[in-house]
Each structure stands twice: as structure tokens, then as C-alpha cells.
Design a protein around this motif. Sequence first.
Motif, PDB file in Angstrom:
ATOM      1  N   ALA A  25      13.446  61.296  60.499  1.00 32.76           N
ATOM      2  CA  ALA A  25      14.169  60.153  60.897  1.00 32.76           C
ATOM      3  C   ALA A  25      15.198  60.761  62.063  1.00 32.76           C
ATOM      4  CB  ALA A  25      15.154  59.596  59.868  1.00 32.76           C
ATOM      5  N   GLN A  28      13.413  61.060  65.357  1.00 36.29           N
ATOM      6  CA  GLN A  28      12.952  59.635  66.046  1.00 36.29           C
ATOM      7  C   GLN A  28      14.308  59.028  66.628  1.00 36.29           C
ATOM      8  OE1 GLN A  28      11.189  57.702  62.370  1.00 36.29           O
ATOM      9  NE2 GLN A  28       9.175  57.954  63.327  1.00 36.29           N
ATOM     10  N   ASP A  29      15.064  59.691  66.018  1.00 33.04           N
ATOM     11  CA  ASP A  29      16.891  59.125  66.689  1.00 33.04           C
ATOM     12  C   ASP A  29      17.333  59.866  67.925  1.00 33.04           C
ATOM     13  OD1 ASP A  29      18.863  57.255  66.480  1.00 33.04           O
ATOM     14  OD2 ASP A  29      20.168  58.943  65.575  1.00 33.04           O
ATOM     15  N   THR A 182       9.239  57.318  57.586  1.00 32.27           N
ATOM     16  CA  THR A 182       9.515  56.270  58.665  1.00 32.27           C
ATOM     17  C   THR A 182       8.349  56.381  59.480  1.00 32.27           C
ATOM     18  OG1 THR A 182      10.754  58.224  59.885  1.00 32.27           O
ATOM     19  CG2 THR A 182      11.977  56.444  58.707  1.00 32.27           C
ATOM     20  N   ALA A 191      11.543  53.790  54.186  1.00 27.95           N
ATOM     21  CA  ALA A 191      11.974  54.016  55.514  1.00 27.95           C
ATOM     22  C   ALA A 191      13.384  53.337  56.049  1.00 27.95           C
ATOM     23  CB  ALA A 191      10.810  53.568  56.594  1.00 27.95           C
ATOM     24  N   ARG A 195      16.460  55.871  56.918  1.00 25.66           N
ATOM     25  CA  ARG A 195      17.199  55.358  58.224  1.00 25.66           C
ATOM     26  C   ARG A 195      18.669  55.430  58.117  1.00 25.66           C
ATOM     27  NH1 ARG A 195      12.937  51.917  59.308  1.00 25.66           N
ATOM     28  NH2 ARG A 195      11.369  53.052  60.638  1.00 25.66           N
ATOM     29  N   TRP A 198      20.333  58.553  57.153  1.00 27.47           N
ATOM     30  CA  TRP A 198      20.518  59.702  58.265  1.00 27.47           C
ATOM     31  C   TRP A 198      21.635  59.159  59.154  1.00 27.47           C
ATOM     32  CZ3 TRP A 198      20.945  63.484  61.009  1.00 27.47           C
ATOM     33  CH2 TRP A 198      20.680  63.436  62.396  1.00 27.47           C
ATOM     34  N   GLN A 199      21.567  57.797  59.441  1.00 27.21           N
ATOM     35  CA  GLN A 199      23.075  57.337  60.120  1.00 27.21           C
ATOM     36  C   GLN A 199      24.441  57.717  59.676  1.00 27.21           C
ATOM     37  OE1 GLN A 199      22.820  56.035  63.336  1.00 27.21           O
ATOM     38  NE2 GLN A 199      20.478  56.598  63.140  1.00 27.21           N
TER      39      GLN A 199
END
Length: 210
Positions: A25, A28-29, A182, A191, A195, A198-199
Motif C-alpha cells: 500500500a 502504491q502511494d 490492495t 484493501a 489503505r 496506511w494513510q
Amino acid sequence: MRVLALTTQKGGSGKSTLAASLAVAAMQDGETVVALDTDQQASLLGWGRRREANGLDVQRVEPSAFAGTLKQLRGAGQVSLVIVDTPGRFGPDVALVLREASLCLLPVKPSILDVEAARPTVEQLRLLGRQFAFVLNQCNATTQARTLDAATALVSTGALAPSMVATRSDFLDSMTTGLGVTELAPKGKAAVEVRLLWQWIKAQLAGAKA
């Protein structure tokens, strides 16, 4: 370069599984991620070897060599985030890893046994002066009262991630296939939870020491 260490003294918390999906994740960010496995069971390393997708480096590192490995990664200047899986116990070797962490994340299952088992880890992290937070992991959507009780107990001890992670088959399948949830099911509930987690972690790391 930030260092996120997943740690707990109780086995079966889903630490390695969560580390794998968080690493994906974060990648991907836009993060440049290296995942380091310091656990002798090497579950995260095994996942990395099954992984066919590019863009994520997974390495096995002995705790005694951890600080040196971080120094090399910092010197290269290309890595923005290191995610570390640690052994399911606490000792001098684990302390070598945790004292280098920007943030320690403690996955805890929503049961009184798991909440109580987290307390010795918390005591050690406080002695080390490390920033830490809990995340309720492997939650059951049908036992919300138990999850709430666990959350209440954890909040009294330290920070708690607002995004809880449920027990879902996507996590098992992702470890089998070498994917993050994800990647495996981008629109799935697992997913979404990862996410969100993770944020929140990203925001905590922004205020942590590099």
C-alpha cells in the motif's frame, strides 16, 4: 527515511501479513519501500520470494546487522520507507531493531489475552523512548462489543489507529500469492482497511523522527 516496525510479544497477531500488505500500500502511494524481515520464522521473506510483481525489495536481516543495514539504505538515498517485521517475543535482539524505529505498530487481536500480552511490549517501548501505536487486527465483524472493549483497554495504554482490520480471506490469499491485498482485490474490504491504516500511519510518520 522513516522506519516502521511491527512488533508484539504474542504470536498469531497477523504481524507479518499486515507488514506485507502495508508495504504494498505504501509503495502504491509513491513510497520507495524496503521490507526487512528480522524474524527467524522468515514469514515476510517467504512472501517476498513468492512475489512476482516488481517495485518492492524484501530482505532477511539479522537484528545484530539491522543498524548497519539502515545506514547503508540511508547512504544510498533512494529509500523513503523501511517496514520491519520483528520476532514475536522481546529480548535484546529485538531491542536493537526497535530503537531504530520511527514508529512501532503493535497489531493486537480483540481479546483480553492479547491486550494483556501487549503490556510488556509497551513497557519496553517506553523504556526505549520509541513512539508506538496499536492497531486492532483480525477483528470479527459479528463481535463488535468485544472489539469495542479491546479498543477501550488499548486507548488507555497508548495511541490506537482508528482503522481496524478484520479477518478476511484476502489476507490469507495475498500471503500465498506474494501480493498485497490492495493488489489482489483492489476494491475489496481488506484493501480499503489497509489503505486507511496506511494513510493514518503516514500521518504519524510525518511527525516522527527520521
